[in-house]
Write an enzyme that holds these catalytic residues in place. Structure first.
Site, mmCIF file in Angstrom:
data_model
loop_
_atom_site.group_PDB
_atom_site.id
_atom_site.type_symbol
_atom_site.label_atom_id
_atom_site.label_comp_id
_atom_site.label_asym_id
_atom_site.label_seq_id
_atom_site.Cartn_x
_atom_site.Cartn_y
_atom_site.Cartn_z
ATOM 1 N N SER A 14 0.844 -0.978 -0.022
ATOM 2 C CA SER A 14 0.128 -0.083 -0.068
ATOM 3 C C SER A 14 0.818 1.271 -0.102
ATOM 4 C CB SER A 14 -0.937 0.006 1.304
ATOM 5 O OG SER A 14 -1.722 1.358 1.282
ATOM 6 N N LEU A 15 0.510 2.010 -0.804
ATOM 7 C CA LEU A 15 1.255 3.538 -0.904
ATOM 8 C C LEU A 15 0.592 4.582 0.169
ATOM 9 C CD1 LEU A 15 1.336 3.794 -4.636
ATOM 10 C CD2 LEU A 15 3.069 3.001 -3.162
ATOM 11 N N THR A 16 -0.647 3.881 0.797
ATOM 12 C CA THR A 16 -1.287 5.062 1.743
ATOM 13 C C THR A 16 -0.348 5.564 3.027
ATOM 14 O OG1 THR A 16 -3.294 3.792 1.266
ATOM 15 C CG2 THR A 16 -3.442 5.207 3.020
ATOM 16 N N THR A 66 -9.819 -1.510 4.801
ATOM 17 C CA THR A 66 -10.036 -2.063 3.227
ATOM 18 C C THR A 66 -10.414 -3.639 3.429
ATOM 19 O OG1 THR A 66 -8.827 -2.155 1.035
ATOM 20 C CG2 THR A 66 -7.518 -2.624 3.003
ATOM 21 N N LYS A 70 -14.480 -3.832 4.675
ATOM 22 C CA LYS A 70 -15.234 -2.714 4.600
ATOM 23 C C LYS A 70 -16.720 -2.508 5.089
ATOM 24 C CE LYS A 70 -12.401 -0.540 0.973
ATOM 25 N NZ LYS A 70 -12.292 -0.219 -0.557
ATOM 26 N N ASN A 91 -14.505 2.882 4.575
ATOM 27 C CA ASN A 91 -13.089 2.891 4.462
ATOM 28 C C ASN A 91 -12.294 3.902 5.403
ATOM 29 O OD1 ASN A 91 -13.383 5.310 3.113
ATOM 30 N ND2 ASN A 91 -11.705 4.884 1.546
ATOM 31 N N ASP A 106 -14.036 6.242 -0.864
ATOM 32 C CA ASP A 106 -13.880 5.773 -2.122
ATOM 33 C C ASP A 106 -14.622 6.524 -3.128
ATOM 34 O OD1 ASP A 106 -11.871 3.652 -1.432
ATOM 35 O OD2 ASP A 106 -13.334 2.215 -0.584
ATOM 36 N N GLY A 130 -18.210 -4.464 -13.296
ATOM 37 C CA GLY A 130 -17.657 -4.920 -11.951
ATOM 38 C C GLY A 130 -18.525 -4.156 -10.781
ATOM 39 N N ALA A 131 -19.281 -5.200 -10.211
ATOM 40 C CA ALA A 131 -20.131 -4.627 -9.101
ATOM 41 C C ALA A 131 -19.835 -5.030 -7.676
ATOM 42 C CB ALA A 131 -21.452 -5.428 -9.494
ATOM 43 N N GLY A 132 -18.604 -4.913 -7.376
ATOM 44 C CA GLY A 132 -18.208 -5.408 -6.284
ATOM 45 C C GLY A 132 -18.102 -4.214 -5.255
HETATM 46 P P1 NAD Z 1 -14.651 -7.371 -5.779
HETATM 47 O O1 NAD Z 1 -13.929 -8.752 -5.815
HETATM 48 O O2 NAD Z 1 -15.604 -7.022 -4.460
HETATM 49 O O3 NAD Z 1 -15.577 -7.011 -6.954
HETATM 50 C C1 NAD Z 1 -14.970 -7.447 -8.404
HETATM 51 C C2 NAD Z 1 -16.202 -7.558 -9.094
HETATM 52 O O4 NAD Z 1 -15.776 -7.983 -10.692
HETATM 53 C C3 NAD Z 1 -16.850 -9.087 -8.992
HETATM 54 O O5 NAD Z 1 -18.318 -8.716 -8.805
HETATM 55 C C4 NAD Z 1 -16.655 -10.065 -10.157
HETATM 56 O O6 NAD Z 1 -17.808 -10.810 -10.358
HETATM 57 C C5 NAD Z 1 -16.327 -8.888 -11.107
HETATM 58 N N1 NAD Z 1 -15.842 -9.287 -12.287
HETATM 59 C C6 NAD Z 1 -14.668 -10.209 -12.337
HETATM 60 N N2 NAD Z 1 -14.227 -10.258 -13.510
HETATM 61 C C7 NAD Z 1 -15.157 -9.810 -14.354
HETATM 62 C C8 NAD Z 1 -15.495 -9.574 -15.675
HETATM 63 N N3 NAD Z 1 -14.483 -9.978 -16.887
HETATM 64 N N4 NAD Z 1 -16.640 -9.070 -16.423
HETATM 65 C C9 NAD Z 1 -17.320 -8.593 -15.351
HETATM 66 N N5 NAD Z 1 -17.568 -8.574 -14.302
HETATM 67 C C10 NAD Z 1 -16.295 -9.265 -13.579
HETATM 68 O O7 NAD Z 1 -13.441 -6.242 -5.945
HETATM 69 P P2 NAD Z 1 -13.338 -4.883 -5.609
HETATM 70 O O8 NAD Z 1 -12.911 -4.761 -3.988
HETATM 71 O O9 NAD Z 1 -14.744 -4.206 -6.025
HETATM 72 O O10 NAD Z 1 -12.213 -4.222 -6.325
HETATM 73 C C11 NAD Z 1 -12.041 -4.336 -7.542
HETATM 74 C C12 NAD Z 1 -10.825 -3.542 -8.124
HETATM 75 O O11 NAD Z 1 -10.687 -2.345 -7.766
HETATM 76 C C13 NAD Z 1 -9.468 -4.454 -7.495
HETATM 77 O O12 NAD Z 1 -8.613 -4.113 -8.830
HETATM 78 C C14 NAD Z 1 -8.978 -3.131 -6.551
HETATM 79 O O13 NAD Z 1 -7.587 -3.112 -6.429
HETATM 80 C C15 NAD Z 1 -9.448 -1.873 -7.226
HETATM 81 N N6 NAD Z 1 -9.725 -0.760 -6.428
HETATM 82 C C16 NAD Z 1 -9.004 0.561 -6.673
HETATM 83 C C17 NAD Z 1 -9.412 1.504 -5.690
HETATM 84 C C18 NAD Z 1 -8.745 2.744 -6.049
HETATM 85 O O14 NAD Z 1 -8.586 3.745 -5.321
HETATM 86 N N7 NAD Z 1 -8.381 3.099 -7.307
HETATM 87 C C19 NAD Z 1 -10.274 1.393 -4.673
HETATM 88 C C20 NAD Z 1 -10.945 0.210 -4.250
HETATM 89 C C21 NAD Z 1 -10.479 -0.917 -5.272
#
Ligand code: NAD
Length: 296
Positions: A14-16, A66, A70, A91, A106, A130-132
């Protein structure tokens, strides 16, 4: 002395800490930021109440939280900001007057980065892949900032539906939908955000096939190890305007610093430091090419 920490798994790179400590020094603070690595400390979600208690007893001013904590931290707090409650994710925890207050920088970090980099795009129709946790924060920021519509795509349909439903509760069902048809969604949109891990070191590939990229699309990524993901590189090559993931990373840290200290951070200075740390040479928020950063 201001003592802060980050609780999570896999946070060794982490760079934080570096960003928070440098910005603290610029503001005349004796600020110390410690990584509380769950694996190294043997901490699970069940230990979070004790961890919060001890952080307070040890005089911590606050904690960043994180993956994977979270959501688990939310019910342990005395108060949660309305936006963090909407998202069900915190967060940033601030300890003040014997209370633990939860925030989510975030979404606000992504929103600040997006409106700074692509100010004319804030009302556009967007596709969110991406719906995480990151995707939910991005969707919240897009809709909060004025996006006409956000289409949520995820390889896990239930996650897409749940994310869209949560956003619809807050912003109205007419402004958000879940779909499996990425091609169709992109045809009706002006921009796309990757919020999947694809493109990260160890997760090669891109969530949006290159042949679906059009010159008139703006393209954002949340992945920032590396800054120049396959998607960002392909979008630049196609002539799209891009916002790499460093923008969100920088602005979530800026927001957290301000909540922890009550002082205004200099976002440009934090961004410059972030770029030095990653080995990149140009701003994270321009449409011009950046050098690929060194692995962290
Ligand atoms: P997560 O695992 O909670 O969610 C990821 C989602 O992507 C999942 O729902 C998964 O089913 C979906 N997914 C995976 N491959 C897919 C594809 N090919 N097509 C469609 N959907 C797909 O992960 P997260 O915590 O939401 O993190 C996601 C990314 O965001 C990580 O790489 C994390 O490092 C990055 N992130 C960056 C920041 C930032 O400040 N820039 C902040 C938080 C997270």
């Amino acid at each position: 002395m201001v003592q802060l920490g980050l609780v999570g798994q896999g946070i060794g790179a982490s760079l934080t800490p570096a960003m928070q400590e440098r910005e603290g020094r610029w503001n005349g603070l004796d600020l110390h930021y410690r990584l509380l690595d769950a694996e190294q400390l043997g901490v699970t979600a069940a230990d979070l109440p004790q961890l919060l208690l001890w952080a307070r007893r040890l005089g911590y001013a606050g904690l960043n939280v994180t993956h994977p904590f979270k959501q688990a931290v939310v019910p342990l707090l005395d108060e949660v900001s309305p936006d963090a409650a909407d998202l069900g994710a915190v967060n940033t925890v601030v300890f003040r007057d014997g209370r633990a207050l939860g925030h989510n920088t975030d979404w606000s970090g992504y929103g600040r980065a997006f409106s700074a980099a692509l100010p004319d795009a804030v009302h556009d129709r967007a596709v969110l892949v991406g719906a995480g946790g990151a995707g939910s924060a991005v969707g919240y920021a897009l809709l909060h900032g004025g996006s006409e519509h956000v289409a949520v795509v995820d390889s896990d349909r239930e996650r897409a539906a749940a994310c869209a439903a949560r956003l619809a509760d807050r912003f109205g069902s007419g402004r958000v939908s879940a779909t499996t048809d990425l091609r169709g969604a992109l045809a009706g949109a002006s921009g796309v955000v990757n919020a999947t891990p694809l493109g990260m070191h160890g997760h090669p590939g891109a969530s949006v096939p290159v042949d679906l990229l059009r010159e008139d699309l703006w393209v954002c990524d949340v992945v920032y190890f590396p800054l120049e993901t396959e998607l960002v590189a392909a979008a630049r090559a196609r002539g799209c305007r891009v916002l790499p993931g460093g923008g969100m990373a920088v602005h979530q840290a800026v927001g957290a610093f301000e909540l922890f200290t009550g002082l205004a951070a200099d976002a440009g200075r934090v961004e410059q430091h972030f770029l030095e740390l990653t080995g990149a040479r140009r701003p994270t928020s321009t449409a011009t090419p950046t050098a690929a950063p060194a692995a962290s």
